[in-house]
Write a protein that holds these residues in place. Structure first.
Motif, short mmCIF file in Angstrom:
data_model
loop_
_atom_site.label_atom_id
_atom_site.label_comp_id
_atom_site.label_asym_id
_atom_site.label_seq_id
_atom_site.Cartn_x
_atom_site.Cartn_y
_atom_site.Cartn_z
N LEU A 96 0.85 -1.19 0.00
CA LEU A 96 0.00 0.00 0.00
C LEU A 96 0.88 1.24 0.00
O LEU A 96 1.63 1.47 0.95
CB LEU A 96 -0.92 -0.01 1.23
N VAL A 97 0.80 2.03 -1.06
CA VAL A 97 1.71 3.16 -1.23
C VAL A 97 0.97 4.47 -1.01
O VAL A 97 0.21 4.93 -1.87
CB VAL A 97 2.36 3.12 -2.63
N GLY A 98 1.18 5.06 0.16
CA GLY A 98 0.56 6.34 0.48
C GLY A 98 -0.01 6.36 1.89
O GLY A 98 -0.46 5.33 2.40
N TRP A 99 -0.01 7.53 2.49
CA TRP A 99 -0.53 7.67 3.86
C TRP A 99 -2.03 7.39 3.93
O TRP A 99 -2.57 7.07 5.01
CB TRP A 99 -0.27 9.10 4.37
N GLU A 100 -2.72 7.44 2.79
CA GLU A 100 -4.17 7.31 2.76
C GLU A 100 -4.67 5.92 3.20
O GLU A 100 -5.87 5.75 3.45
CB GLU A 100 -4.69 7.60 1.35
N PHE A 101 -3.78 4.96 3.32
CA PHE A 101 -4.20 3.59 3.64
C PHE A 101 -4.16 3.29 5.14
O PHE A 101 -3.82 2.18 5.56
CB PHE A 101 -3.32 2.60 2.87
N PHE A 102 -4.53 4.27 5.95
CA PHE A 102 -4.46 4.11 7.41
C PHE A 102 -5.39 3.01 7.93
O PHE A 102 -5.20 2.50 9.04
CB PHE A 102 -4.77 5.44 8.11
N ASP A 103 -6.38 2.61 7.14
CA ASP A 103 -7.28 1.54 7.58
C ASP A 103 -6.62 0.17 7.55
O ASP A 103 -7.23 -0.82 7.99
CB ASP A 103 -8.54 1.51 6.71
N VAL A 104 -5.39 0.10 7.08
CA VAL A 104 -4.71 -1.20 7.00
C VAL A 104 -4.60 -1.86 8.37
O VAL A 104 -4.66 -3.09 8.49
CB VAL A 104 -3.32 -1.06 6.35
N GLU A 105 -4.45 -1.08 9.44
CA GLU A 105 -4.26 -1.69 10.75
C GLU A 105 -5.52 -2.43 11.23
O GLU A 105 -5.42 -3.33 12.06
CB GLU A 105 -3.81 -0.67 11.78
N PHE A 106 -6.66 -2.09 10.66
CA PHE A 106 -7.89 -2.81 10.99
C PHE A 106 -8.17 -3.93 9.97
O PHE A 106 -8.51 -5.04 10.34
CB PHE A 106 -9.07 -1.83 11.03
N THR A 123 1.38 2.14 11.41
CA THR A 123 0.21 1.88 12.24
C THR A 123 0.44 2.42 13.65
O THR A 123 1.58 2.55 14.10
CB THR A 123 -0.07 0.37 12.30
N ALA A 124 -0.65 2.71 14.35
CA ALA A 124 -0.55 3.29 15.69
C ALA A 124 0.17 2.34 16.66
O ALA A 124 0.89 2.77 17.56
CB ALA A 124 -1.94 3.63 16.22
N ALA A 125 -0.03 1.05 16.45
CA ALA A 125 0.65 0.02 17.24
C ALA A 125 1.05 -1.09 16.28
O ALA A 125 0.48 -1.22 15.19
CB ALA A 125 -0.28 -0.52 18.33
N PRO A 126 2.05 -1.90 16.65
CA PRO A 126 2.47 -2.97 15.75
C PRO A 126 1.34 -3.94 15.43
O PRO A 126 0.54 -4.29 16.29
CB PRO A 126 3.59 -3.67 16.55
N VAL A 127 1.27 -4.35 14.18
CA VAL A 127 0.32 -5.36 13.72
C VAL A 127 1.15 -6.50 13.12
O VAL A 127 2.01 -6.25 12.27
CB VAL A 127 -0.65 -4.81 12.66
N ALA A 128 0.90 -7.72 13.58
CA ALA A 128 1.79 -8.84 13.27
C ALA A 128 2.05 -9.03 11.78
O ALA A 128 3.17 -9.38 11.38
CB ALA A 128 1.24 -10.13 13.88
N ASN A 129 1.05 -8.82 10.94
CA ASN A 129 1.21 -9.07 9.52
C ASN A 129 1.35 -7.79 8.68
O ASN A 129 1.11 -7.79 7.48
CB ASN A 129 0.06 -9.93 8.97
N VAL A 130 1.72 -6.70 9.35
CA VAL A 130 1.95 -5.43 8.65
C VAL A 130 3.39 -4.98 8.85
O VAL A 130 3.87 -4.87 9.98
CB VAL A 130 0.99 -4.32 9.14
N LEU A 131 4.08 -4.71 7.75
CA LEU A 131 5.39 -4.07 7.78
C LEU A 131 5.20 -2.62 7.37
O LEU A 131 4.76 -2.33 6.25
CB LEU A 131 6.35 -4.77 6.81
N ASN A 132 5.50 -1.71 8.28
CA ASN A 132 5.48 -0.29 7.96
C ASN A 132 6.87 0.11 7.46
O ASN A 132 7.86 -0.24 8.09
CB ASN A 132 5.16 0.55 9.20
N ILE A 133 6.92 0.81 6.34
CA ILE A 133 8.20 1.35 5.88
C ILE A 133 8.08 2.86 5.82
O ILE A 133 7.28 3.40 5.04
CB ILE A 133 8.63 0.80 4.51
N THR A 134 8.84 3.53 6.65
CA THR A 134 8.92 4.99 6.60
C THR A 134 10.33 5.37 6.19
O THR A 134 11.25 4.54 6.21
CB THR A 134 8.57 5.63 7.96
N TYR A 135 10.51 6.61 5.82
CA TYR A 135 11.79 7.05 5.26
C TYR A 135 12.26 8.31 5.98
O TYR A 135 11.45 9.16 6.34
CB TYR A 135 11.65 7.32 3.76
N ALA A 136 13.55 8.40 6.15
CA ALA A 136 14.12 9.60 6.77
C ALA A 136 14.27 10.68 5.71
O ALA A 136 15.37 11.13 5.39
CB ALA A 136 15.46 9.28 7.42
N GLN A 137 13.12 11.08 5.13
CA GLN A 137 13.15 12.11 4.08
C GLN A 137 13.66 13.43 4.63
O GLN A 137 14.14 14.28 3.89
CB GLN A 137 11.79 12.27 3.45
#
Length: 333
Positions: A96-106, A123-137
């Protein structure tokens, strides 16, 4: 007869054991991911030659190198939650590419057997099957701001952001800090386009900034940023690209780009998964200068160069100072 049957059974057993013990070399040979399906979902549309296209480049390489089946979905800035469901119904890994997919944690909790990658947010808290990738832009943007201030003749530099969000402002705080590091008296002007998909608005924002005296403008607005490049060519000022190395678009005015390895990070995560390593899932991976996923690009060999070798050397020294912690770059994260 019994002896012959025993010999045949033994031969079959040996062949079976040999096949079971043969290494797969996962991660090295094409075809290792042939049983894996990946759905790449972008919040907007492809064709930005930046953020979204970079993600597709990464999944295209996965298909080529590992035989991964890739499906793509363009949300065109609508129905983001429903498209998460649509992707999860047909893929083993959903990117999922973009901040708009915040519903992924649910949504992810409803699909425990599907792995999700959320690009550019967490995600607000870790979700076992979600990898968040953020960047030091913010780190890469510090370098862009330094270059902008050093190249400016007016002492006024600018930035056009897609929207007034934490992610875009993370670029901007780094950009401002880097510009001030190069020239404490520099003035930084910012315009928010309010869209990532309209070059005409980007051009209007850039022209407004140029009227204020800005002679170097950093575009942080995806496809909207194409308008910044158009304005730069029309009014003869410099521009800085974003996410991908965009110098090829207009190498007469684009002096460099703040690169963010979106495609590279997606490729790395899924290649590791194919190799049996899912340790990143359930975590937030911050891709930064130290790991090489954020940086500055000056175009391919032969491209027109406005940034001197001396200034490039100064930028490399700054990379070292940031990665060692001597310089701490501000952030909105």
């Amino acid at each position: 007869m019994k002896k012959l049957l025993a010999i045949l059974l033994a031969s079959v057993l040996v062949l079976s054991l040999f096949a079971a013990c043969t290494p797969s070399d996962a991660g090295n040979n094409a075809g290792d991911g042939e049983d894996l399906s990946v759905a790449l979902v972008v919040a907007g549309t492809f064709g930005d030659r930046s953020f979204y296209d970079s993600s597709k480049e990464g999944t295209d390489r996965l298909a080529e190198d590992f035989g991964v089946e890739v499906k793509t979905i363009e949300c065109n800035n609508t129905d983001h939650k429903q498209q998460i469901y649509n992707a999860a119904d047909v893929a083993d890994v959903v990117v999922l590419v973009g901040w708009e997919f915040f519903d992924v944690e649910f949504v992810a909790t409803e699909y425990p057997d599907v792995k999700f990658i959320w690009i550019d947010n967490a995600t607000a808290a870790p979700v076992a099957n979600v990898l968040n990738i953020t960047y030091a832009q913010n780190e890469g943007s510090f370098l862009a701001g330094y270059i902008a201030a050093k190249m400016s003749q007016t002492g006024i530099v600018g930035a056009v952001g897609g929207q007034d969000t934490d992610t875009i402002n993370d670029f901007i705080v780094g950009y401002k800090q880097g510009a001030a590091y190069a020239n404490p008296d520099v003035q930084v002007e910012v315009q928010y386009a309010g869209t990532y998909d309209d070059p005409a608005v980007g051009k209007e924002c850039a022209l407004t900034l140029n009227e204020k005296g800005t002679d170097v403008i950093f575009q942080i607005a995806s496809k909207t940023g194409d308008g910044v490049f158009e304005a730069a060519q029309e009014k003869d000022f410099y521009a800085i690209g974003v996410d991908a190395d965009q110098k090829h678009i207009a190498d007469d005015v684009i002096i460099c780009s703040m690169t963010k390895g979106v495609g590279d990070s997606i490729y790395t995560a899924i290649a590791e998964l194919i190799d049996g390593d899912a340790s990143k899932w359930g975590t937030t991976w911050v891709a930064d200068l130290a790991t090489g996923y954020v940086g500055i690009g000056y175009g391919e060999e032969g491209a027109t160069q406005q940034v001197s070798d001396e200034l490039k050397a100064e930028v490399e020294a700054l990379v070292e100072d940031i990665t060692t912690g001597e310089i701490v770059v501000e952030t909105t994260r």
